[in-house]
Design a protein around this motif. Sequence first.
Motif, PDB file in Angstrom:
ATOM      1  N   UNK A 360      35.088  -6.805  35.321  1.00  0.00           N
ATOM      2  CA  UNK A 360      34.828  -6.188  34.022  1.00  0.00           C
ATOM      3  C   UNK A 360      35.687  -4.942  33.822  1.00  0.00           C
ATOM      4  N   UNK A 361      35.928  -4.207  34.875  1.00  0.00           N
ATOM      5  CA  UNK A 361      36.829  -3.056  34.782  1.00  0.00           C
ATOM      6  C   UNK A 361      38.226  -3.501  34.346  1.00  0.00           C
ATOM      7  N   UNK A 362      38.682  -4.588  34.936  1.00  0.00           N
ATOM      8  CA  UNK A 362      39.995  -5.114  34.551  1.00  0.00           C
ATOM      9  C   UNK A 362      39.970  -5.605  33.104  1.00  0.00           C
ATOM     10  N   UNK A 363      38.857  -6.208  32.704  1.00  0.00           N
ATOM     11  CA  UNK A 363      38.739  -6.678  31.326  1.00  0.00           C
ATOM     12  C   UNK A 363      38.800  -5.506  30.347  1.00  0.00           C
ATOM     13  N   UNK A 364      38.176  -4.404  30.692  1.00  0.00           N
ATOM     14  CA  UNK A 364      38.225  -3.222  29.817  1.00  0.00           C
ATOM     15  C   UNK A 364      39.662  -2.742  29.659  1.00  0.00           C
ATOM     16  N   UNK A 365      40.406  -2.699  30.776  1.00  0.00           N
ATOM     17  CA  UNK A 365      41.806  -2.277  30.695  1.00  0.00           C
ATOM     18  C   UNK A 365      42.618  -3.240  29.829  1.00  0.00           C
ATOM     19  N   UNK A 366      42.353  -4.534  29.988  1.00  0.00           N
ATOM     20  CA  UNK A 366      43.081  -5.531  29.208  1.00  0.00           C
ATOM     21  C   UNK A 366      42.752  -5.416  27.720  1.00  0.00           C
ATOM     22  N   UNK A 367      41.483  -5.240  27.413  1.00  0.00           N
ATOM     23  CA  UNK A 367      41.091  -5.149  26.008  1.00  0.00           C
ATOM     24  C   UNK A 367      41.538  -3.837  25.378  1.00  0.00           C
ATOM     25  N   UNK A 368      41.601  -2.791  26.185  1.00  0.00           N
ATOM     26  CA  UNK A 368      42.126  -1.534  25.672  1.00  0.00           C
ATOM     27  C   UNK A 368      43.613  -1.696  25.319  1.00  0.00           C
ATOM     28  N   UNK A 369      44.346  -2.390  26.201  1.00  0.00           N
ATOM     29  CA  UNK A 369      45.761  -2.651  25.919  1.00  0.00           C
ATOM     30  C   UNK A 369      45.910  -3.537  24.687  1.00  0.00           C
ATOM     31  N   UNK A 370      45.013  -4.530  24.579  1.00  0.00           N
ATOM     32  CA  UNK A 370      45.067  -5.412  23.417  1.00  0.00           C
ATOM     33  C   UNK A 370      44.788  -4.653  22.130  1.00  0.00           C
ATOM     34  N   UNK A 371      43.844  -3.712  22.180  1.00  0.00           N
ATOM     35  CA  UNK A 371      43.540  -2.908  20.997  1.00  0.00           C
ATOM     36  C   UNK A 371      44.726  -2.046  20.601  1.00  0.00           C
ATOM     37  N   UNK A 372      45.360  -1.436  21.607  1.00  0.00           N
ATOM     38  CA  UNK A 372      46.523  -0.607  21.313  1.00  0.00           C
ATOM     39  C   UNK A 372      47.646  -1.442  20.693  1.00  0.00           C
ATOM     40  N   UNK A 373      47.850  -2.662  21.225  1.00  0.00           N
ATOM     41  CA  UNK A 373      48.897  -3.529  20.678  1.00  0.00           C
ATOM     42  C   UNK A 373      48.536  -3.978  19.266  1.00  0.00           C
ATOM     43  N   UNK A 374      47.280  -4.303  19.048  1.00  0.00           N
ATOM     44  CA  UNK A 374      46.856  -4.732  17.718  1.00  0.00           C
ATOM     45  C   UNK A 374      46.967  -3.591  16.714  1.00  0.00           C
ATOM     46  N   UNK A 375      46.592  -2.389  17.169  1.00  0.00           N
ATOM     47  CA  UNK A 375      46.716  -1.223  16.291  1.00  0.00           C
ATOM     48  C   UNK A 375      48.167  -0.975  15.907  1.00  0.00           C
ATOM     49  N   UNK A 376      49.051  -1.083  16.888  1.00  0.00           N
ATOM     50  CA  UNK A 376      50.474  -0.890  16.595  1.00  0.00           C
ATOM     51  C   UNK A 376      50.981  -1.972  15.641  1.00  0.00           C
ATOM     52  N   UNK A 377      50.550  -3.216  15.877  1.00  0.00           N
ATOM     53  CA  UNK A 377      50.964  -4.291  14.987  1.00  0.00           C
ATOM     54  C   UNK A 377      50.419  -4.118  13.586  1.00  0.00           C
ATOM     55  N   UNK A 378      49.197  -3.632  13.484  1.00  0.00           N
ATOM     56  CA  UNK A 378      48.597  -3.396  12.164  1.00  0.00           C
ATOM     57  C   UNK A 378      49.353  -2.297  11.409  1.00  0.00           C
ATOM     58  N   UNK A 379      49.759  -1.258  12.173  1.00  0.00           N
ATOM     59  CA  UNK A 379      50.484  -0.148  11.546  1.00  0.00           C
ATOM     60  C   UNK A 379      51.821  -0.594  10.955  1.00  0.00           C
ATOM     61  N   UNK A 380      52.464  -1.607  11.588  1.00  0.00           N
ATOM     62  CA  UNK A 380      53.761  -2.058  11.087  1.00  0.00           C
ATOM     63  C   UNK A 380      53.630  -3.329  10.246  1.00  0.00           C
ATOM     64  N   UNK A 381      52.384  -3.798  10.072  1.00  0.00           N
ATOM     65  CA  UNK A 381      52.156  -4.918   9.178  1.00  0.00           C
ATOM     66  C   UNK A 381      52.227  -6.290   9.789  1.00  0.00           C
ATOM     67  N   UNK A 382      52.324  -6.402  11.112  1.00  0.00           N
ATOM     68  CA  UNK A 382      52.385  -7.730  11.745  1.00  0.00           C
ATOM     69  C   UNK A 382      51.009  -8.259  12.148  1.00  0.00           C
ATOM     70  N   UNK A 383      49.978  -7.423  12.147  1.00  0.00           N
ATOM     71  CA  UNK A 383      48.605  -7.834  12.430  1.00  0.00           C
ATOM     72  C   UNK A 383      47.721  -7.402  11.277  1.00  0.00           C
ATOM     73  N   UNK A 384      46.671  -8.152  11.013  1.00  0.00           N
ATOM     74  CA  UNK A 384      45.810  -7.803   9.881  1.00  0.00           C
ATOM     75  C   UNK A 384      44.580  -7.028  10.338  1.00  0.00           C
ATOM     76  N   UNK A 385      43.784  -6.588   9.365  1.00  0.00           N
ATOM     77  CA  UNK A 385      42.633  -5.747   9.660  1.00  0.00           C
ATOM     78  C   UNK A 385      41.556  -6.504  10.438  1.00  0.00           C
ATOM     79  N   UNK A 386      41.376  -7.770  10.137  1.00  0.00           N
ATOM     80  CA  UNK A 386      40.372  -8.577  10.853  1.00  0.00           C
ATOM     81  C   UNK A 386      40.681  -8.598  12.348  1.00  0.00           C
ATOM     82  N   UNK A 387      41.959  -8.777  12.681  1.00  0.00           N
ATOM     83  CA  UNK A 387      42.364  -8.786  14.084  1.00  0.00           C
ATOM     84  C   UNK A 387      42.124  -7.428  14.737  1.00  0.00           C
ATOM     85  N   UNK A 388      42.374  -6.383  13.993  1.00  0.00           N
ATOM     86  CA  UNK A 388      42.166  -5.032  14.524  1.00  0.00           C
ATOM     87  C   UNK A 388      40.682  -4.773  14.786  1.00  0.00           C
TER      88      UNK A 388
END
Length: 439
Positions: A360-388
């Motif tokens: 679960x600790x590893x999952x938290x790190x992975x999901x935190x990285x996924x959130x950061x990537x999704x946030x970055x993608x949302x900021x540049x328009x490649x990911x939508x709000x639902x994904x974020x």
Amino acid sequence: MKKHIISSLITAAVLSSTAVQAESIYEVYKLAKQNDPGLRAAAATYQAQKEGVTVTKGNLYPQISFSGSLGYTNVDSPSTEYDNNSNSLALELNYPIYSPALGYAVDAVEISSFSAGVSYENSEEDLALTTLNEYFNLLIAQSTLQTTEALVKSTASQLDRAKKQYEVGLASITDLQDAQAEYDSVRVTELSARSSVAYAQKALYQRTGRVINSIPTLSADYPIRLDPDMTVDTLIAKAQKDNKELKILDLAVDSAENNISIQKANGRTPTVAITGSLSRTDNDYSVSTLDSGATNTTAVSLGISIPLYSGGAINASVRQASAEAESAIEQKASTLQSIELNIRSLYLDLQTAVAQIAAQQQLIRSRNSALEATQAGYDVGTRNLVELLAAQSNLYDAQNTYEQYRYNFVLKQLSLLEATGDLTEDKIKQLDKWLVAQN
């Protein structure tokens, strides 16, 4: 569900006027001991059984009784007429100098007394486990509420951002509606989490007689690992020695076997007793033809009573007691099997929990990285709000699950201590060292 939430919140509000903050889990346990009627009943039963030993032992000693009387007699017949004033005093002795049945009866009440003492200790241990479970249920509920509140705050921020972007034409109405729906959803989850906290507080109030609104939380440094020297075999061996339920069943077997001796003694052994009496009677007749004055009487005898035949009841009683003893032995064996299975299950659960928490600790790190990537993608328009919003929710779910895994690991440890008869106040104090005040 709605009714449950409202009633729980109202109960917490009504009781808050008497609320206190417990300093530690040990303080909560002490409050539970003071407030628990079941534990007081077990203590009273133990005290009564101890007194019963003294009562039964009294039958082995001489029984001495005193009696006295004052009387007046009037006789009026054709042949005689007189009055008599009389008084008498007497001491009587009954001393069973040989009675195996009485000796076994004393053994029986002593076994019952020992069993009541172990039952009291078992009640203490059961109360400790129940209280600690309710304590950690509140911790789990509070942790879930804190995670949910953080998610609500983050979702509200995303909703506010979506509103501003919609106002300037940078977001569609669909994005705004998705953000609003997600916010409404986590708000409902927050209400449920608050209800769970209120219910857990209510359970602790019922247990301790105090409302406990804030309790220390488990340190992030709490060691999630198993003692390398601990094995299932050593745990089972300890349970066979110290488990309170098994001790009670051991004493039940002893009591049943002693009952066989009682039935044999009642039906097949003699009873020898010394009896004696001292008495004095004074008569004062109104006529001289009758002897007035004192009469002193002394008597002593040695008696023996031997049971010979009771219509087959003697042998039947022995067979009945033997069958009851066999039943007690089998009940103990059945309980031992259940305890062994429980210990094996708890040990496996702890091993699994260690692996789950690490994963679960590893999952938290992975999901935190996924959130950061999704946030970055949302900021540049490649990911939508639902994904974020989904990535954000996934991270908070992983964090909440991690805390629940940690608390459940501790609860499994406590259950294992109870199964091996080692859930003592010292163990509770040791756990206290890992609880820290919340900011």
